[in-house]
Design an enzyme around this catalytic site. Sequence first.
Site, PDB file in Angstrom:
ATOM      1  N   HIS A   7       0.269 -35.224  70.121  1.00  0.00           N
ATOM      2  CA  HIS A   7       0.950 -33.910  69.899  1.00  0.00           C
ATOM      3  C   HIS A   7       1.749 -33.826  71.024  1.00  0.00           C
ATOM      4  CE1 HIS A   7      -2.829 -32.733  72.035  1.00  0.00           C
ATOM      5  NE2 HIS A   7      -2.221 -31.867  72.493  1.00  0.00           N
ATOM      6  N   GLU A  57       1.351 -28.399  69.186  1.00  0.00           N
ATOM      7  CA  GLU A  57       0.176 -27.415  69.698  1.00  0.00           C
ATOM      8  C   GLU A  57       0.957 -26.456  70.220  1.00  0.00           C
ATOM      9  OE1 GLU A  57      -3.547 -27.039  72.911  1.00  0.00           O
ATOM     10  OE2 GLU A  57      -2.142 -29.039  72.711  1.00  0.00           O
ATOM     11  N   HIS A  75      13.554 -30.754  74.737  1.00  0.00           N
ATOM     12  CA  HIS A  75      13.436 -30.483  73.518  1.00  0.00           C
ATOM     13  C   HIS A  75      12.353 -31.540  72.488  1.00  0.00           C
ATOM     14  CE1 HIS A  75      16.725 -33.415  73.051  1.00  0.00           C
ATOM     15  NE2 HIS A  75      15.931 -34.021  72.297  1.00  0.00           N
ATOM     16  N   GLU A 122      15.780 -30.080  68.290  1.00  0.00           N
ATOM     17  CA  GLU A 122      17.059 -30.951  67.653  1.00  0.00           C
ATOM     18  C   GLU A 122      16.571 -31.200  66.375  1.00  0.00           C
ATOM     19  OE1 GLU A 122      19.403 -34.901  68.903  1.00  0.00           O
ATOM     20  OE2 GLU A 122      17.685 -34.695  69.590  1.00  0.00           O
TER      21      GLU A 122
END
Length: 255
Positions: A7, A57, A75, A122
């Site tokens: 994550h 998260e 990003h 993005e």
Amino acid sequence: MDGTLDHVMIRVEDLEESLDWYQTHLNYEEKGRWEADTFTNVFLGPEDVHEDGALLELTYNHDGRSYEIGDAWGHIAVRVPEDALQESYDRLMDEGVDDYRDPESCGNRYAFVKDPDGHEIEIVKRDYGAKWSIDHTMIRVEDADEALGYWTRKFEYTEVPGRWEADSFSNYFVAPEDAPEEAMKIELTYNYDGREYTMGDAWGHVAVRVDDLDDAWDDLLTREAPDYRDPASCDHNYAFTKDQDGHEVELVTRD
């Protein structure tokens, strides 16, 4: 170690606003939650996320603090089908998402939006993975050779297809050698002008999945990774190291 990217964590100032944004615009659903006395962590992803796909998260601290984005983190990138970039972007615009960088301004190869806290997202075209699933997380590095060496030596990652060397910058993508294409990758962005970056605190970390926390930690220390937060200091639930530029990397286990 497993090495799968589990994550990426970002900090948000209004949890309900952020949950509504990701659930409404990216069709994310809640995959897990941890309620503590001083903070809340919520894990999100598409309904049909791949078993090795990464989650997002959201961390909300209960003290009402605000955050600085900084520029050392770039990003997260989310996937849409190859022929659906413009359509997906238009839908976000119709839903009231801020117009940041539209497909035309990006050569119709990708586009960018921002979430309520200013984290850049993005939108990339992919012929694999669930729509809106996380394709990669981009971080900026001050020395490309050192950054590639870090991920290669510490985590046994390899460079995967996607390298882009332009006149003023380069992008490199790294992931475990046997990772499925649906898994998240790390994009290392190196600008040639020698700039330095500020970390900020709106971005938290990327998390790497390991088979055995203590064994993986010992391997990292043998490979001279920074000893930031060892398993014992985290009740043997997880641990943290840092890369050469100070980006935090969490180690987690999954059943």
